[in-house]
Design a protein around this motif. Structure first.
Motif, PDB file in Angstrom:
ATOM      1  N   ARG A 351       0.878  -1.169   0.000  1.00 24.15           N
ATOM      2  CA  ARG A 351       0.000   0.000   0.000  1.00 24.15           C
ATOM      3  C   ARG A 351       0.921   1.225   0.000  1.00 24.15           C
ATOM      4  O   ARG A 351       1.436   1.605   1.045  1.00 24.15           O
ATOM      5  CB  ARG A 351      -0.899   0.014   1.227  1.00 24.15           C
ATOM      6  N   PRO A 353       2.411   4.876  -2.594  1.00 24.67           N
ATOM      7  CA  PRO A 353       2.234   5.701  -3.791  1.00 24.67           C
ATOM      8  C   PRO A 353       2.908   5.081  -5.009  1.00 24.67           C
ATOM      9  O   PRO A 353       3.819   4.266  -4.890  1.00 24.67           O
ATOM     10  CB  PRO A 353       2.922   7.024  -3.408  1.00 24.67           C
ATOM     11  N   ARG A 354       2.459   5.496  -6.166  1.00 28.40           N
ATOM     12  CA  ARG A 354       3.091   5.069  -7.419  1.00 28.40           C
ATOM     13  C   ARG A 354       4.576   5.452  -7.401  1.00 28.40           C
ATOM     14  O   ARG A 354       4.950   6.459  -6.815  1.00 28.40           O
ATOM     15  CB  ARG A 354       2.381   5.733  -8.598  1.00 28.40           C
ATOM     16  N   THR A 356       6.916   3.965  -5.862  1.00 28.68           N
ATOM     17  CA  THR A 356       7.621   3.460  -4.684  1.00 28.68           C
ATOM     18  C   THR A 356       8.438   2.238  -5.084  1.00 28.68           C
ATOM     19  O   THR A 356       7.951   1.352  -5.791  1.00 28.68           O
ATOM     20  CB  THR A 356       6.632   3.075  -3.575  1.00 28.68           C
ATOM     21  N   GLY A 389       1.006   2.005  -7.832  1.00 28.15           N
ATOM     22  CA  GLY A 389       0.031   2.809  -7.103  1.00 28.15           C
ATOM     23  C   GLY A 389      -1.246   2.088  -6.759  1.00 28.15           C
ATOM     24  O   GLY A 389      -2.088   2.624  -6.026  1.00 28.15           O
ATOM     25  N   ASP A 391      -3.113  -0.795  -4.738  1.00 31.09           N
ATOM     26  CA  ASP A 391      -2.877  -1.690  -3.619  1.00 31.09           C
ATOM     27  C   ASP A 391      -2.936  -3.140  -4.085  1.00 31.09           C
ATOM     28  O   ASP A 391      -3.903  -3.542  -4.766  1.00 31.09           O
ATOM     29  CB  ASP A 391      -3.918  -1.469  -2.514  1.00 31.09           C
TER      30      ASP A 391
END
Length: 881
Positions: A351, A353-354, A356, A389, A391
């Motif tokens: 979970r 942000p895009r 990551t 991004g 989940d």
């Protein structure tokens, strides 16, 4: 000393009811598919009474709506019975096999539950699928097709030089992992057979394939610039046979019309790990309607080997382990502890942000609170994941690692242990052996052996699952095969690996150190390693009753002994050349594991005698009288040469005066009579001088305890087993090990790692002692092939108060357990499966025989003073039931 035996009621024959269970074809397989159209059939009988034997069996073959054929078989045979029917299994169509048995009184059981069986064997020339590749390493492939009518049956055959998974309309066809595994790609390619009928939909359908290099394109020998052994570019081939309700059929095959792209996997390897960029995933690609116009056409290629049906069991995700704790390391990393050293990978809920980026690192142990990465050598064992991004739960697909500890870097807010699971991977094998005793450290040792076997039986028997090796070393499985066959049903697994050993031997004229052979050229013969060619088939016959594997491997067995004979010459002494010797002798320096106390030629010639004898025994089983005489005579010549050259009979010593030499002499029956007694005594003296620390390496250790107990030195064996200082079996357990270490001192007492360049915390070879725990300490072993006759011979050791072995034999569950009672006597209990008998050898008593059923005996102190504690040597007197 004498003991009297009085049969209890349980030892008198009691009328029983019985039933048939456990019907199977060939080796146990979790699927209904079998690699031949005429498989052997096995079954078990369970009975409520005692002394149950099978007098006859009816076996019937059933089709969709009728019995096709019924055959009556006279006698007790019930394991690996040759296909009894005139009708073979047809391609793809289901048949069912049922068995019923008659007891000694001619009373018949009911029919067994039907066993579904389907032949995976294709007609000669039927495999017409062309291997295809993406040209870029890992890739994805798709092919759309429209069904022309209602489908009766759809069967998928698939193979790869690499590792793959197939989906139909976005649903994976099975849950197998890293299939088809690792084989000698240029000589043998196993294919998987899968019934995919439920996945086929009316109208448009899509076959999708995910492909990576796996073992095929791995760069071995520890250097990234090394050329891959087989090739850079993986390839895959599929044959989908669709049979319609109207009686017609069509074949959909891989060819150059398939479309391919790179997918979300940026890079993947067995050693380096997997890198995935979820932003690159072409969403919807394995389902109908996806626009693949910008994909390229697949590249057709060729294979040297024609695919053949899979023999061994598939690899699956067998177990999931949560993190048991987490700590922040001195360097600031959050390290998760899963409580168990495993082979597998992490599953992570993401979970974030895009963009990551997650980095997953793995290690077997900690050193100074940090992940201990040095033992991995060039295997970076690192997975990376770039998030899109959305989940999701992510798990790498085409790699695995050996680890207990892991760190995950990059998650905003840090790692939540609840979001991470360790997934245990290994070949799907049925557990068959359990051991328990009063000493928790010994029981834990046994479970550590079980885990090391699980972690290293992943498509083939490897040395370790973590560093830049993970290869099928022949020496490791040679010493461990008896233990493996005790703990799990390994018949199909090892028969598959032996096939590669045989094929490589036929092509290169020698048994390699590693199978599959990453060098792909002739190797010099090496004792104890190449002897896997004779030992492993012999173990499968002894423990499973599989004479078929002896027949399949007989030329290989003879070929190995003939190669040794050429190397040894007329002296019958195998000297010179390359040898591993008693690998990892505890006194060898960290940088020279072959520097053992015993000369390599002593090991080599002893194994020469052993293997020649095993070939003679195999020839006898197979009815080859000429070969039996030839190799029995050769074995005796080698034995005599060994004793003449290496034994000083007058001094009662082997000239090298090393523990491994004495263990070889005793366990391989190289000496008899007074010489045997004298050499056993000297072995005890050496152990006493070392305070009963282990003095042996890979070759000597599996023999050491047997050498002691077979010559009456039970107390010495007890002291050796229960020693907790290094080197000993229990030292790693005391240090917190959850698997068996490669070196006796892989971790030093202060928690630092052995300075040697080669150090693993998950090697099963030194755990071969577990077989002795079952056979001798608890006292349960096979007295005839396949446990058709069981030996009940417990040897209670000083320091232990109880021990139990349970083995799920080919005939059913057998057990032997003993325990000291409050009055100082010894209670022994045994369970003998139906259709078998047992030879009972209790301390101080003459041997006697019993039939199937449950039995118990009490050994009473001969001194008549049960209140006084007694030692092992005093457990004699009257035997009462």
């Amino acid at each position: 000393m004498s003991m009297s035996v009085t049969p209890s009621v349980s030892q008198a024959r009691i009328p029983s009811t019985h039933a048939v269970t456990g019907v199977r074809t060939e080796h146990a397989d979790p699927t209904c598919w079998v690699a031949t159209s005429r498989p052997r059939v096995s079954w078990r009988s369970v009975a409520t009474g005692s002394d149950w034997t099978q007098s006859a069996a009816d076996v019937r073959l059933v089709g969709d709506d009728a019995v096709i054929e019924t055959v009556r078989l006279e006698g007790p045979a019930s394991i690996f019975v040759a296909w009894p029917f005139a009708h073979a299994l047809p391609e793809r169509e289901a048949r069912w096999i049922q068995v019923r048995t008659a007891d000694a009184d001619g009373i018949w059981s009911d029919w067994s539950v039907p066993l579904e069986a389907r032949s995976a064997a294709l007609e000669l020339g039927r495999w017409q699928a062309n291997p295809i590749a993406s040209g870029t390493g890992a890739g994805i492939f798709r092919r759309e097709l429209a069904l022309r009518g209602p489908v009766r049956r759809a069967t998928l055959y698939a193979a790869a030089q690499g590792v793959y998974q197939v989906s139909i309309n976005g649903v994976d066809v099975d849950d197998h992992v890293l299939k088809p595994g690792w084989s000698s790609y240029d000589l043998r390619l196993p294919y998987e057979t899968t019934d995919v009928t439920p996945l086929m939909a009316a109208g448009a359908n899509v076959i999708g394939i995910r492909l990576a290099g796996g073992w095929y394109s791995e760069r071995y020998n520890r250097h990234a610039h090394d050329e891959p052994t087989w090739g850079d570019t993986p390839s895959v081939a599929c044959l989908l046979v669709v049979e319609y309700e109207d009686g017609t059929s069509e074949d959909i095959v891989t060819d150059g019309s398939w479309r391919t792209s790179h997918g979300e996997i940026v890079h993947t390897g067995i050693y380096v790990g997997e890198s995935v960029d979820a932003r690159l995933e072409p969403h919807g690609w394995p389902s109908p309607g996806f626009d693949d116009a910008d994909w390229i056409f697949a590249v057709e290629t060729e294979w040297q080997a024609t695919p053949t049906p899979r023999i061994g069991p598939p690899v699956r995700a067998i177990e999931e382990l949560p993190a048991v704790s987490a700590h922040v390391s001195p360097a600031g990393a959050t390290i998760l502890d899963f409580g168990q050293n495993i082979a597998g990978r992490l599953r992570v809920r993401v979970r974030a942000p895009r963009d990551t980026v997650l980095t997953l690192q793995h290690a077997e142990v900690l050193e100074h609170g940090e992940l201990a990465l040095r033992p991995l050598r060039a295997a970076t064992a690192t997975d990376t994941y770039v998030h899109d991004g959305v989940d999701r739960v992510w798990e790498p697909e085409f790699t695995f690692h050996g680890f207990r500890y892991a760190s995950i870097d990059g998650l905003p807010g840090g790692t939540n242990p609840a979001d991470v699971t360790a997934v245990v991977l290994h070949s799907e094998m049925t557990r068959t052996g359990w051991f328990d005793c009063s000493e928790p450290l010994v029981t834990k040792l046994h479970e550590n052996v079980v885990w090391s076997m699980r972690d290293n039986f992943l498509h083939l028997p490897t040395d370790c699952p973590q560093r830049d090796e993970r290869q099928g070393w022949t020496g490791d499985i040679q010493v461990f095969a008896p233990t493996a066959a005790t703990l799990f049903d390994v018949g199909g697994f090892l028969a598959s690996w032996l096939t590669d050993l045989r094929l490589e031997q036929e092509e290169r004229g020698t048994v390699s150190f590693i199978v599959p052979d990453i060098v792909k050229r002739p190797r010099p013969p090496a004792a104890a390693w190449g002897d896997a060619a004779t030992v492993v088939p012999s173990v499968l016959y002894e423990r499973l009753g599989d004479a078929g594997v002896l027949a399949d491997q007989f030329e290989s067995m003879k070929g190995w002994v003939e190669q040794i004979r050429a190397a040894a010459g007329e002296s019958r002494l195998w000297r010179g050349g390359f040898q591993f010797g008693d690998w990892l002798d505890p006194d060898s320096p960290p940088d020279d594991p072959s520097a053992a106390k015993v000369p390599a030629e002593i090991v080599a010639t002893a194994y020469y005698a052993k293997s020649a004898g095993l070939v003679a025994r195999a020839a006898r089983t197979l009815g080859d009288e000429a070969s039996e005489r030839h190799y029995a005579a050769l074995a005796e010549e080698v034995r005599s040469a060994w004793t003449d050259e290496y034994v000083d009979a007058a001094a009662g010593r082997v000239r090298s005066d090393a523990a491994t030499a004495y263990a070889l002499a005793i366990v391989f029956d190289l000496v008899q009579g007074d010489e045997r007694v004298a050499l056993a005594q000297r072995l005890v003296e050496l152990l006493d001088e070392s305070d009963y620390r282990v003095l042996t390496g890979f070759v000597g250790t599996p023999l050491l305890a047997d050498a002691l107990t077979s010559t009456g030195h039970d107390d010495a064996a007890a002291r050796l087993l229960l020693q907790t200082e290094c080197p000993s079996w229990l030292y790693p357990v005391r240090m917190g090990a959850t698997t068996v270490w490669e070196r006796w001192d892989s971790m030093l007492p202060d928690g630092t790692i052995n300075p040697g360049e080669m150090t693993s915390f998950n090697h099963y070879a030194l755990g071969a002692v577990a077989d002795w725990l079952h056979r001798v300490v608890a006292g349960l072993s096979a007295d005839a092939p396949g446990y058709s006759r069981i030996r009940v011979a417990p040897r209670p050791l000083a320091g232990l108060h109880r021990a139990t072995s349970v083995i799920d034999t080919p005939y059913g569950s057998a057990s032997v357990g003993w325990a000291e009672t409050p009055d100082g006597s010894l209670r022994v209990e045994a369970e003998v499966p139906a259709n078998t008998t047992a030879v009972v050898d209790l301390p101080g008593a003459d041997e006697f025989a019993v039939g199937s059923g449950r039995h118990s005996w009490t050994i009473v102190d001969a001194r008549g003073d049960p209140a006084e504690p007694i030692g092992v040597a005093d457990r004699v007197g009257n035997l009462s039931s």
